[in-house]
Design a protein around this motif. Structure first.
Motif, mmCIF file in Angstrom:
data_model
loop_
_atom_site.group_PDB
_atom_site.id
_atom_site.type_symbol
_atom_site.label_atom_id
_atom_site.label_comp_id
_atom_site.label_asym_id
_atom_site.label_seq_id
_atom_site.Cartn_x
_atom_site.Cartn_y
_atom_site.Cartn_z
ATOM 1 N N GLU A 58 0.630 -1.179 -0.061
ATOM 2 C CA GLU A 58 0.063 -0.060 -0.127
ATOM 3 C C GLU A 58 0.782 0.940 0.232
ATOM 4 O O GLU A 58 0.514 2.355 0.111
ATOM 5 C CB GLU A 58 -0.733 -0.143 1.155
ATOM 6 N N GLY A 59 1.610 1.177 -0.075
ATOM 7 C CA GLY A 59 3.442 2.206 -0.186
ATOM 8 C C GLY A 59 3.190 2.989 1.868
ATOM 9 O O GLY A 59 3.697 3.578 1.475
ATOM 10 N N LEU A 60 3.545 1.795 1.974
ATOM 11 C CA LEU A 60 3.170 2.717 3.768
ATOM 12 C C LEU A 60 4.440 2.017 4.269
ATOM 13 O O LEU A 60 4.862 0.907 4.680
ATOM 14 C CB LEU A 60 2.414 2.242 4.554
ATOM 15 N N GLU A 61 5.554 2.868 4.183
ATOM 16 C CA GLU A 61 7.524 2.375 4.257
ATOM 17 C C GLU A 61 7.057 2.036 6.213
ATOM 18 O O GLU A 61 6.568 3.106 6.959
ATOM 19 C CB GLU A 61 7.964 3.818 3.787
ATOM 20 N N PRO A 62 8.116 1.549 7.005
ATOM 21 C CA PRO A 62 8.175 1.488 7.598
ATOM 22 C C PRO A 62 9.315 2.715 8.597
ATOM 23 O O PRO A 62 9.653 3.539 8.104
ATOM 24 C CB PRO A 62 10.060 0.338 8.246
ATOM 25 N N TRP A 63 8.370 2.946 10.294
ATOM 26 C CA TRP A 63 8.541 4.268 10.479
ATOM 27 C C TRP A 63 9.135 3.315 11.888
ATOM 28 O O TRP A 63 8.249 2.572 13.374
ATOM 29 C CB TRP A 63 6.806 5.149 10.871
ATOM 30 N N THR A 64 10.288 4.455 12.387
ATOM 31 C CA THR A 64 10.449 4.119 13.837
ATOM 32 C C THR A 64 10.197 5.066 14.480
ATOM 33 O O THR A 64 10.258 6.363 14.902
ATOM 34 C CB THR A 64 11.886 3.926 13.776
ATOM 35 N N VAL A 65 9.182 4.737 15.946
ATOM 36 C CA VAL A 65 8.973 5.801 16.919
ATOM 37 C C VAL A 65 9.671 6.181 17.878
ATOM 38 O O VAL A 65 10.190 4.873 19.047
ATOM 39 C CB VAL A 65 7.303 5.080 17.451
ATOM 40 N N ARG A 66 9.733 7.341 18.347
ATOM 41 C CA ARG A 66 11.337 7.411 19.162
ATOM 42 C C ARG A 66 10.680 7.385 20.901
ATOM 43 O O ARG A 66 11.698 7.034 21.114
ATOM 44 C CB ARG A 66 11.721 8.801 19.087
ATOM 45 N N GLU A 67 9.218 7.162 21.528
ATOM 46 C CA GLU A 67 9.018 7.227 22.745
ATOM 47 C C GLU A 67 7.608 7.131 22.627
ATOM 48 O O GLU A 67 6.491 7.403 21.966
ATOM 49 C CB GLU A 67 8.798 9.261 23.044
ATOM 50 N N LEU A 68 7.157 6.252 23.980
ATOM 51 C CA LEU A 68 6.378 5.304 23.958
ATOM 52 C C LEU A 68 5.076 6.435 25.393
ATOM 53 O O LEU A 68 5.843 6.218 26.449
ATOM 54 C CB LEU A 68 6.048 4.134 23.946
ATOM 55 N N TRP A 69 4.761 7.234 25.137
ATOM 56 C CA TRP A 69 3.598 7.274 26.898
ATOM 57 C C TRP A 69 2.875 6.659 26.944
ATOM 58 O O TRP A 69 1.581 6.995 26.283
ATOM 59 C CB TRP A 69 3.710 8.600 26.503
ATOM 60 N N MET A 70 2.758 6.214 28.204
ATOM 61 C CA MET A 70 1.462 4.959 28.427
ATOM 62 C C MET A 70 1.430 5.746 30.018
ATOM 63 O O MET A 70 1.778 6.014 30.871
ATOM 64 C CB MET A 70 2.461 3.811 29.358
ATOM 65 N N SER A 71 -0.030 5.943 29.913
ATOM 66 C CA SER A 71 -1.171 6.548 31.102
ATOM 67 C C SER A 71 -1.302 5.778 31.621
ATOM 68 O O SER A 71 -1.345 4.209 31.237
ATOM 69 C CB SER A 71 -2.254 7.786 30.252
ATOM 70 N N GLU A 72 -2.110 5.758 32.844
ATOM 71 C CA GLU A 72 -2.750 4.392 33.767
ATOM 72 C C GLU A 72 -1.499 3.919 34.140
ATOM 73 O O GLU A 72 -1.925 2.742 34.437
ATOM 74 C CB GLU A 72 -3.837 3.934 32.897
ATOM 75 N N SER A 73 -0.562 3.735 34.170
ATOM 76 C CA SER A 73 1.019 2.753 34.456
ATOM 77 C C SER A 73 1.054 2.724 36.006
ATOM 78 O O SER A 73 0.162 4.271 36.442
ATOM 79 C CB SER A 73 1.849 3.334 34.524
ATOM 80 N N PRO A 74 1.133 1.298 36.223
ATOM 81 C CA PRO A 74 1.294 1.145 38.003
ATOM 82 C C PRO A 74 2.483 2.766 38.553
ATOM 83 O O PRO A 74 3.337 3.037 37.333
ATOM 84 C CB PRO A 74 2.284 -0.091 38.584
ATOM 85 N N GLU A 75 1.597 2.761 39.450
ATOM 86 C CA GLU A 75 2.836 3.712 39.873
ATOM 87 C C GLU A 75 4.529 3.579 40.149
ATOM 88 O O GLU A 75 4.680 5.010 40.060
ATOM 89 C CB GLU A 75 2.507 4.516 41.857
ATOM 90 N N GLU A 76 4.643 2.882 40.851
ATOM 91 C CA GLU A 76 6.041 2.432 40.700
ATOM 92 C C GLU A 76 6.849 3.198 39.003
ATOM 93 O O GLU A 76 8.027 2.837 39.281
ATOM 94 C CB GLU A 76 6.829 1.163 41.447
ATOM 95 N N ARG A 77 5.949 2.672 38.439
ATOM 96 C CA ARG A 77 6.465 3.041 36.842
ATOM 97 C C ARG A 77 6.529 3.947 36.127
ATOM 98 O O ARG A 77 7.228 4.833 35.453
ATOM 99 C CB ARG A 77 5.828 1.805 35.729
ATOM 100 N N ILE A 78 5.969 4.959 36.587
ATOM 101 C CA ILE A 78 5.780 6.540 36.104
ATOM 102 C C ILE A 78 6.812 7.138 36.686
ATOM 103 O O ILE A 78 8.348 7.152 37.298
ATOM 104 C CB ILE A 78 4.844 7.475 37.361
ATOM 105 N N ASN A 79 7.434 7.925 35.115
ATOM 106 C CA ASN A 79 8.699 8.418 35.727
ATOM 107 C C ASN A 79 8.799 9.601 34.680
ATOM 108 O O ASN A 79 9.709 10.384 34.574
ATOM 109 C CB ASN A 79 9.926 7.706 34.587
ATOM 110 N N HIS A 80 7.811 9.533 34.370
ATOM 111 C CA HIS A 80 7.642 11.271 34.221
ATOM 112 C C HIS A 80 6.302 12.202 34.423
ATOM 113 O O HIS A 80 4.963 11.699 34.766
ATOM 114 C CB HIS A 80 8.109 11.877 31.910
#
Length: 241
Positions: free
Chosen positions: A160-182
């Protein structure tokens, strides 16, 4: 806390959620702050929220209502690109089809950052760990790594013409408190977040003190992350590059 790269007009961000309103409860203030800084933000909502609502609205009307509400909520924080994948509310699983569909959106939009749900259970606040949320979080993580960057994954997307792409960052909400870093100070964007939440009338109109409830939650989050007197949203941020 980690210090992710500064926001700028060169950045693109994608928010992938399970239901209409998820982004607004978890991240609308952060999105509003990014938009104000010139970041291009788009939403991908995996269901149309057909199992939502708190009154006798006909079930067949709910998907249209909630999609319209999400578009209005997005506009309140400056987002105009809102996409719905059409999965059934309450029955989302992290299968290859969902991974493929999210990968397709990632390759189309080529975001530098992605916000999504944590795939983990937050035992301290179980209502945030809806099975659909965790499934979308798991599928989004797999779409970011390895699917979106691997040209041999979902080869039909290459056709379909959709070339690979690398995402730099994943921001996850609703994480356990011990995982929160930002944490993000959203004090200046509280009104926009509140307007976005108010747009979801089918989900929030029955709440007597929406503003107070949200303000108290954001104040507690800010306090935990050293921002006394401010309002904040918190995330588990992962370098995915």
């Amino acid at each position: 806390m980690t210090t992710p790269p500064e926001t700028s007009s060169t950045l693109r961000a994608l928010v992938v959620t399970a239901h209409p309103d998820d982004v607004d409860f978890g991240s609308a203030g952060t999105v509003a702050s990014w938009v104000a800084d010139g970041v291009q933000v788009a939403y991908c909502v995996c269901t149309s929220g057909d199992a939502g609502g708190f009154d006798d609205t006909p079930r067949e009307d709910m998907p249209r209502i909630r999609q319209d509400e999400q578009r209005a909520a997005a506009a309140a924080v400056g987002v105009s690109d809102v996409r719905f994948l059409g999965y059934q509310d309450g029955r989302v699983v992290a299968d290859l089809q969902l991974r493929r569909d999210i990968t397709k959106v990632i390759r189309e939009l080529r975001p530098h950052r992605v916000i999504s749900h944590s795939p983990e259970i937050n035992w301290a606040h179980l209502p945030t760990s809806h099975p659909d949320h965790r499934a979308v979080g798991e599928a989004t993580l797999a779409a970011i790594y390895p699917d979106a960057r691997n040209g041999f994954a979902h080869p039909e997307l290459l056709r379909e013409g959709l070339e690979p792409w690398t995402v730099r960052e994943l921001w996850m909400s609703e994480s356990p408190e011990e995982r929160i870093n930002h944490a993000v100070d959203i004090t200046d964007h509280f009104d926009a977040k509140l307007a976005a939440l108010a747009a979801h009338r089918s989900q929030t109109a029955h709440l007597d003190d929406l503003q107070g409830m949200i303000r108290r939650h954001l104040a507690r989050t800010a306090e935990r992350h050293g921002m006394t007197g401010r309002l904040a949203e918190a995330f588990h941020v992962v370098d995915t590059s």
